[in-house]
Design a protein around this motif. Structure first.
Motif, PDB file in Angstrom:
ATOM      1  N   ALA A 471      49.012  40.061  -9.284  1.00  6.32           N
ATOM      2  CA  ALA A 471      48.845  40.038  -7.832  1.00  6.32           C
ATOM      3  C   ALA A 471      47.374  39.952  -7.446  1.00  6.32           C
ATOM      4  O   ALA A 471      46.996  39.184  -6.551  1.00  6.32           O
ATOM      5  CB  ALA A 471      49.480  41.286  -7.231  1.00  6.32           C
ATOM      6  N   ASP A 472      46.538  40.727  -8.109  1.00  2.00           N
ATOM      7  CA  ASP A 472      45.109  40.740  -7.814  1.00  2.00           C
ATOM      8  C   ASP A 472      44.489  39.366  -8.039  1.00  2.00           C
ATOM      9  O   ASP A 472      43.732  38.855  -7.202  1.00  2.00           O
ATOM     10  CB  ASP A 472      44.433  41.788  -8.702  1.00  2.00           C
ATOM     11  CG  ASP A 472      42.928  41.849  -8.495  1.00  2.00           C
ATOM     12  OD1 ASP A 472      42.499  42.350  -7.449  1.00  2.00           O
ATOM     13  OD2 ASP A 472      42.187  41.389  -9.390  1.00  2.00           O
ATOM     14  N   LYS A 473      44.819  38.740  -9.154  1.00  2.00           N
ATOM     15  CA  LYS A 473      44.223  37.446  -9.496  1.00  2.00           C
ATOM     16  C   LYS A 473      44.783  36.324  -8.630  1.00  2.00           C
ATOM     17  O   LYS A 473      44.046  35.418  -8.214  1.00  2.00           O
ATOM     18  CB  LYS A 473      44.433  37.165 -10.984  1.00  2.00           C
ATOM     19  CG  LYS A 473      43.567  38.078 -11.860  1.00  2.00           C
ATOM     20  CD  LYS A 473      44.015  38.113 -13.300  1.00  2.00           C
ATOM     21  CE  LYS A 473      43.095  39.022 -14.108  1.00  2.00           C
ATOM     22  NZ  LYS A 473      43.044  40.419 -13.579  1.00  2.00           N
ATOM     23  N   LEU A 474      46.073  36.383  -8.340  1.00  2.00           N
ATOM     24  CA  LEU A 474      46.674  35.343  -7.502  1.00  2.00           C
ATOM     25  C   LEU A 474      46.173  35.436  -6.065  1.00  2.00           C
ATOM     26  O   LEU A 474      45.954  34.415  -5.407  1.00  2.00           O
ATOM     27  CB  LEU A 474      48.199  35.461  -7.544  1.00  2.00           C
ATOM     28  CG  LEU A 474      48.837  35.003  -8.864  1.00  2.00           C
ATOM     29  CD1 LEU A 474      50.246  35.543  -8.994  1.00  2.00           C
ATOM     30  CD2 LEU A 474      48.835  33.478  -8.958  1.00  2.00           C
ATOM     31  N   GLU A 475      45.977  36.648  -5.571  1.00  2.00           N
ATOM     32  CA  GLU A 475      45.441  36.807  -4.219  1.00  2.00           C
ATOM     33  C   GLU A 475      44.055  36.184  -4.135  1.00  2.00           C
ATOM     34  O   GLU A 475      43.724  35.509  -3.148  1.00  2.00           O
ATOM     35  CB  GLU A 475      45.373  38.307  -3.877  1.00  2.00           C
ATOM     36  CG  GLU A 475      45.071  38.614  -2.419  1.00  2.00           C
ATOM     37  CD  GLU A 475      43.587  38.613  -2.077  1.00  2.00           C
ATOM     38  OE1 GLU A 475      43.266  38.507  -0.871  1.00  2.00           O
ATOM     39  OE2 GLU A 475      42.751  38.705  -3.005  1.00  2.00           O
ATOM     40  N   THR A 476      43.249  36.378  -5.164  1.00  2.00           N
ATOM     41  CA  THR A 476      41.905  35.785  -5.185  1.00  2.00           C
ATOM     42  C   THR A 476      41.988  34.264  -5.242  1.00  2.00           C
ATOM     43  O   THR A 476      41.318  33.561  -4.473  1.00  2.00           O
ATOM     44  CB  THR A 476      41.108  36.316  -6.393  1.00  2.00           C
ATOM     45  OG1 THR A 476      40.995  37.736  -6.298  1.00  2.00           O
ATOM     46  CG2 THR A 476      39.723  35.704  -6.441  1.00  2.00           C
ATOM     47  N   ILE A 483      40.439  28.777   1.608  1.00  2.00           N
ATOM     48  CA  ILE A 483      39.260  28.642   2.484  1.00  2.00           C
ATOM     49  C   ILE A 483      38.249  27.654   1.902  1.00  2.00           C
ATOM     50  O   ILE A 483      37.099  27.592   2.335  1.00  2.00           O
ATOM     51  CB  ILE A 483      38.581  30.005   2.742  1.00  2.00           C
ATOM     52  CG1 ILE A 483      38.120  30.666   1.439  1.00  2.00           C
ATOM     53  CG2 ILE A 483      39.509  30.929   3.517  1.00  2.00           C
ATOM     54  CD1 ILE A 483      37.300  31.937   1.644  1.00  2.00           C
ATOM     55  N   GLY A 484      38.691  26.907   0.894  1.00  2.00           N
ATOM     56  CA  GLY A 484      37.849  25.840   0.347  1.00  2.00           C
ATOM     57  C   GLY A 484      36.767  26.282  -0.609  1.00  2.00           C
ATOM     58  O   GLY A 484      35.857  25.512  -0.918  1.00  2.00           O
ATOM     59  N   GLN A 485      36.850  27.527  -1.111  1.00  5.36           N
ATOM     60  CA  GLN A 485      35.838  28.031  -2.051  1.00  5.36           C
ATOM     61  C   GLN A 485      36.251  27.690  -3.484  1.00  5.36           C
ATOM     62  O   GLN A 485      36.616  28.554  -4.272  1.00  5.36           O
ATOM     63  CB  GLN A 485      35.669  29.544  -1.886  1.00  5.36           C
ATOM     64  CG  GLN A 485      35.078  29.961  -0.566  1.00  5.36           C
ATOM     65  CD  GLN A 485      33.578  29.705  -0.509  1.00  5.36           C
ATOM     66  OE1 GLN A 485      32.939  29.462  -1.520  1.00  5.36           O
ATOM     67  NE2 GLN A 485      33.012  29.754   0.675  1.00  5.36           N
ATOM     68  N   ASP A 490      28.835  24.531 -12.704  1.00  8.07           N
ATOM     69  CA  ASP A 490      28.765  25.839 -13.357  1.00  8.07           C
ATOM     70  C   ASP A 490      28.951  26.994 -12.373  1.00  8.07           C
ATOM     71  O   ASP A 490      29.056  28.145 -12.783  1.00  8.07           O
ATOM     72  CB  ASP A 490      27.413  26.005 -14.070  1.00  8.07           C
ATOM     73  CG  ASP A 490      27.273  25.034 -15.232  1.00  8.07           C
ATOM     74  OD1 ASP A 490      28.308  24.637 -15.788  1.00  8.07           O
ATOM     75  OD2 ASP A 490      26.134  24.672 -15.570  1.00  8.07           O
ATOM     76  N   LYS A 491      28.981  26.683 -11.083  1.00  5.65           N
ATOM     77  CA  LYS A 491      29.048  27.745 -10.081  1.00  5.65           C
ATOM     78  C   LYS A 491      30.490  28.204  -9.877  1.00  5.65           C
ATOM     79  O   LYS A 491      31.377  27.404  -9.589  1.00  5.65           O
ATOM     80  CB  LYS A 491      28.446  27.257  -8.760  1.00  5.65           C
ATOM     81  CG  LYS A 491      26.949  26.955  -8.846  1.00  5.65           C
ATOM     82  CD  LYS A 491      26.394  26.510  -7.513  1.00  5.65           C
ATOM     83  CE  LYS A 491      24.893  26.222  -7.603  1.00  5.65           C
ATOM     84  NZ  LYS A 491      24.342  25.749  -6.318  1.00  5.65           N
ATOM     85  N   ASP A 492      30.686  29.498 -10.018  1.00  6.96           N
ATOM     86  CA  ASP A 492      32.013  30.083  -9.824  1.00  6.96           C
ATOM     87  C   ASP A 492      31.829  31.535  -9.382  1.00  6.96           C
ATOM     88  O   ASP A 492      32.137  32.477 -10.108  1.00  6.96           O
ATOM     89  CB  ASP A 492      32.820  30.006 -11.126  1.00  6.96           C
ATOM     90  CG  ASP A 492      34.270  30.420 -10.948  1.00  6.96           C
ATOM     91  OD1 ASP A 492      34.692  30.653  -9.792  1.00  6.96           O
ATOM     92  OD2 ASP A 492      34.994  30.534 -11.962  1.00  6.96           O
ATOM     93  N   PRO A 493      31.303  31.741  -8.153  1.00  9.88           N
ATOM     94  CA  PRO A 493      30.920  33.094  -7.727  1.00  9.88           C
ATOM     95  C   PRO A 493      32.080  34.078  -7.644  1.00  9.88           C
ATOM     96  O   PRO A 493      31.871  35.292  -7.728  1.00  9.88           O
ATOM     97  CB  PRO A 493      30.292  32.863  -6.347  1.00  9.88           C
ATOM     98  CG  PRO A 493      30.837  31.547  -5.888  1.00  9.88           C
ATOM     99  CD  PRO A 493      31.016  30.735  -7.123  1.00  9.88           C
ATOM    100  N   ARG A 497      37.827  30.713 -12.434  1.00  5.74           N
ATOM    101  CA  ARG A 497      38.240  30.223 -13.751  1.00  5.74           C
ATOM    102  C   ARG A 497      38.751  31.386 -14.604  1.00  5.74           C
ATOM    103  O   ARG A 497      39.778  31.268 -15.290  1.00  5.74           O
ATOM    104  CB  ARG A 497      37.065  29.524 -14.449  1.00  5.74           C
ATOM    105  CG  ARG A 497      36.610  28.239 -13.754  1.00  5.74           C
ATOM    106  CD  ARG A 497      35.521  27.528 -14.560  1.00  5.74           C
ATOM    107  NE  ARG A 497      35.089  26.306 -13.916  1.00  5.74           N
ATOM    108  CZ  ARG A 497      34.023  26.192 -13.123  1.00  5.74           C
ATOM    109  NH1 ARG A 497      33.277  27.262 -12.889  1.00  5.74           N
ATOM    110  NH2 ARG A 497      33.697  25.037 -12.570  1.00  5.74           N
ATOM    111  N   ARG A 498      38.045  32.503 -14.559  1.00  8.26           N
ATOM    112  CA  ARG A 498      38.468  33.671 -15.323  1.00  8.26           C
ATOM    113  C   ARG A 498      39.806  34.202 -14.805  1.00  8.26           C
ATOM    114  O   ARG A 498      40.676  34.584 -15.579  1.00  8.26           O
ATOM    115  CB  ARG A 498      37.402  34.755 -15.226  1.00  8.26           C
ATOM    116  CG  ARG A 498      37.655  35.956 -16.130  1.00  8.26           C
ATOM    117  CD  ARG A 498      36.638  37.041 -15.889  1.00  8.26           C
ATOM    118  NE  ARG A 498      36.826  37.656 -14.586  1.00  8.26           N
ATOM    119  CZ  ARG A 498      35.896  38.301 -13.917  1.00  8.26           C
ATOM    120  NH1 ARG A 498      34.674  38.393 -14.407  1.00  8.26           N
ATOM    121  NH2 ARG A 498      36.145  38.842 -12.738  1.00  8.26           N
ATOM    122  N   ASN A 499      39.981  34.196 -13.482  1.00 10.15           N
ATOM    123  CA  ASN A 499      41.240  34.649 -12.906  1.00 10.15           C
ATOM    124  C   ASN A 499      42.401  33.741 -13.300  1.00 10.15           C
ATOM    125  O   ASN A 499      43.497  34.218 -13.600  1.00 10.15           O
ATOM    126  CB  ASN A 499      41.135  34.721 -11.380  1.00 10.15           C
ATOM    127  CG  ASN A 499      40.409  35.968 -10.917  1.00 10.15           C
ATOM    128  OD1 ASN A 499      40.741  37.069 -11.326  1.00 10.15           O
ATOM    129  ND2 ASN A 499      39.405  35.817 -10.075  1.00 10.15           N
TER     130      ASN A 499
END
Length: 707
Positions: A471-476, A483-485, A490-493, A497-499
């Motif tokens: 749930a935590d990872k899917l919500e992120t 919202i287009g983020q 290399d940018k993944d603030p 990718r980890r999620n």
């Protein structure tokens, strides 16, 4: 210089460099200088390079560097003959101007000395010359200038030179430059310094004030013997490891294994000395994760564990000096650590005066993202997703547990301990949940919902934790895509990718029977129009997750073709992925596999080019040719078998049944014209091929296996 070739030594003597970056700085300094010298012909491609890096120096030793590079022949195209020569074969003004731009006196350069040859299109004039090889002083200056520019430095500092007027930029102030070719000084300058042979040893333990290097080869031994410095980063690291093991063996304990800490400590000392310190046993009442983090992060100590992995009251100090009596060093470090541990104990005691549940309301004052709300709103979404997943995987009981754990999952963000040590979020939540009397399932789920934090990290240890972690990872993921983020380069603030990898690992390794599309749909439904997440965003997120999974599977040893064959089907139940891959791997070994894969690819190409929609319903009365009748009969024979095998999850058996299609498929393509002029026959044959492709590609798109 006496020798044509010799060994080279370059050293920058600096103020203390950033310890976490030291190894990277040393390697870059050495590699760039060596590569530049090789490119200029001053060193051979197989040259032996030794990098040195200590807190106060960057250096490199390079064997067999020549004093001057060999001369090189060069041929420069001037212009077409028709432009450079007139009808009498004399130089035109254009040619004279070109020669002048190259500093060539046309009176001393007869046209006959220019080479005439075809450049592939026209006959052209070329000027052949010999370029003098670069001398070492000039080449080394270029090399070191480039090395300084390319050093991986996040932030430079500006400082004044000794003259008090000029300023330069570097990671730390530089106080000395050594450049030796064997025993000879090479006349170069860097950052306002001129090269010499003098360097300095250890700040406190050097036997001499200045180390006068005899030659390039004596650098490491002189620094060790006269300067009390182990200049080599790997050698110094190995010495620290040796001492850590030897000293800890005397205590009967084991130091915490931490490669990053070991590298950092290696970057802090030039002459390591490992000592044993102790702290009051009363501090062991604080969770050991807090104490270990305090010792490692703040003090760079190595905590000592017993055989069961339990923290002891002893720890190891890596000192940079070796006094005859180390008691004052030990006492001083113990005093500093005591105050640190007292802070940790204070936070722990204060935090337990308030329950996690009582902290949840405070999350509405913590902004998560300005477009999708506060941490309190986020927790509500995680709660809803976790409950839905729990209901789907384990019924009402699991849903209730997942909901309770999700509601408390972020409460420890408001505790003093996590405020001081953000790395402990989740871990402290587990301790405080246990203190509040909550079940182990819920307590461990609060800790585990951040897992996996990195590649190779363990997964949540119970189903409640899996529900909340998903749930935590899917919500992120859904929120940020909504919202287009989306990560670029290399940018993944937001660590998407980890999620995504975390989601795929949990679904596959824990064999969770839940559809990927379903949980994405559940997750997008809890945002209440806060985000724009429609079919396009859902498709984009699915592709993102499958791409991450493909990379993960390649690391596990599957071939790109096998992975593409399975992922192309976009299987919704990721718990089947490894079974499908195993089936594809087994199918690839069959003698019929290559032919069937090629035929499948051919079928796909034919169907792509077909005009209009193609049905997969075959009219048996329109099967005129024996070859198409045979293929239809073969399909009708194997379809019931593959259907049963597929429903039972026996993917290997389902693919192996396809071997029986090789002969009828080959005969069909040899004997039957698919695109016949008769529209009804053509449509029926296309339907037969569509049925064939559908049957062959149930487990994986085997056309991807075609070479």
């Amino acid at each position: 210089m006496s020798n044509a070739t010799g060994n080279l030594l370059i050293e920058l003597l600096v103020e203390e460099l950033p310890p976490k970056s030291l190894k990277k700085l040393g390697d870059s300094f050495a590699e760039v200088i060596a590569a530049n010298l090789k490119a200029q012909g001053l060193a051979k491609n197989d040259v032996v390079i030794t990098a040195f890096a200590s807190p106060r120096r960057l250096a490199v030793h390079i064997k067999n560097v020549t004093v001057q590079a060999a001369d090189k022949s060069a041929s420069q195209k001037l212009m077409p003959v028709s432009v450079g020569l007139d009808s009498n074969g004399q130089a035109t003004p254009a040619l004279l101007k070109k020669l002048g731009s190259l500093c060539i006196d046309a009176t001393d350069m007869p046209v006959s000395q220019l080479k005439r040859t075809f450049d592939g299109k026209v006959e052209a004039l070329f000027f052949d010359s010999v370029v003098k090889g670069v001398v070492l002083a000039e080449g080394l200056q270029r090399a070191i200038d480039e090395a300084l520019i390319k050093l991986p430095i996040a932030r430079m500092m500006t400082y004044q030179l000794a003259d008090g007027w000029k300023s330069v930029n570097f990671v730390r102030p530089v106080h000395g430059l050594v450049a030796l070719h064997d025993a000879e000084i090479i006349p170069i300058s860097v950052l306002g310094l001129t090269a010499g042979r003098e360097t300095q040893g250890h700040r406190f333990e050097a036997r001499v004030k200045a180390v006068m290097l005899k030659n390039a080869d004596s650098y490491e031994s002189q620094l060790k013997n006269e300067g009390a410095v182990i200049a080599s980063f790997p050698a110094r690291r190995a010495e620290i490891v040796r001492q850590l093991q030897a000293v800890s063996a005397e205590t009967g304990l084991q130091p915490v294994e931490d490669e990053a800490l070991l590298d950092e400590v290696t970057g802090l000392v030039e002459q390591p000395s490992v000592l044993v310190g102790k702290f009051d046993n009363a501090f062991l009442e604080v969770p050991q994760e807090c104490l270990i983090l305090t010792m490692k992060a703040n003090q760079k100590y190595f905590p000592l564990l017993d055989a069961n992995g339990k923290l002891s009251h002893q720890f190891l100090i890596v000192s940079n000096i070796r006094p005859a009596d180390a008691s004052q060093i030990i006492t001083g470090n113990e005093r500093v650590l005591r105050s640190r541990l007292a802070d940790a104990k204070f936070f722990f005691d204060q935090d337990r005066k308030k329950t996690l549940a009582a902290r949840v309301a405070g999350l509405d004052k913590v902004v998560y993202h300005n477009k999708i709300g506060t941490q309190a709103e986020r927790v509500e979404r995680i709660w809803a997703i976790a409950q839905a997943i729990g209901l789907r995987l384990g019924g009402n009981e699991l849903a209730a547990q997942a909901g309770e754990a999700a509601m408390l999952s972020k409460a420890d963000l408001l505790t003093g301990m996590v405020g001081e040590f953000p790395e402990l979020q989740g871990i402290m939540g587990r301790y405080y949940a246990q203190h509040d009397g909550l079940s182990h399932d819920i307590a461990f789920a609060i800790e585990d919902h951040y897992k996996p934090r990195f590649a190779g990290d363990e997964l949540p240890r119970n189903m409640t934790g899996l529900c909340v972690a998903l749930a935590d990872k899917l919500e992120t993921l859904v929120g940020m895509f909504g919202i287009g983020q989306i990560p670029t380069g290399d940018k993944d603030p937001f660590a998407l990718r980890r999620n995504a990898l975390g989601v795929t690992r949990m679904l596959t390794e824990k064999k969770l029977e839940i559809s990927l599309e379903e949980i994405i749909r559940i997750s997008s439904g809890v945002f209440n129009n806060k985000i724009n997440f429609g079919d396009a965003e859902s498709h984009q997120l699915l592709n993102f997750i499958y791409e991450r999974m493909s990379s993960q599977l390649r690391e596990q040893g599957y071939s790109p073709q096998q992975i593409e064959a399975v992922i192309a089907k976009r299987p919704q139940f990721l718990n089947e992925i490894h079974q499908r891959l195993a089936a594809v791997r087994a199918f690839s070994a069959l003698p019929e596999a290559e032919s069937l894969a090629a035929a499948n690819k051919r079928v796909s190409n034919i169907l792509k080019k077909a005009e209009g929609a193609v049905s997969s319903t075959v009219n048996a009365t329109l099967l005129r040719e024996p070859a198409e009748q045979a293929l239809h009969a073969a399909l009708n024979t194997i379809m019931p078998k593959t259907d049963i095998a597929f429903k039972l999850g026996k993917f290997s058996l389902a693919l192996q049944e396809l071997a029986a299609l090789k002969t009828p498929v080959d005969t069909f393509f040899d004997k039957v014209m698919v695109n016949t002029e008769d529209a009804d026959l053509r449509a029926n044959r296309l339907a037969l091929l569509a049925q064939l492709r559908q049957e062959m590609n149930r487990v994986a798109d085997i056309s991807k296996l075609a070479t």
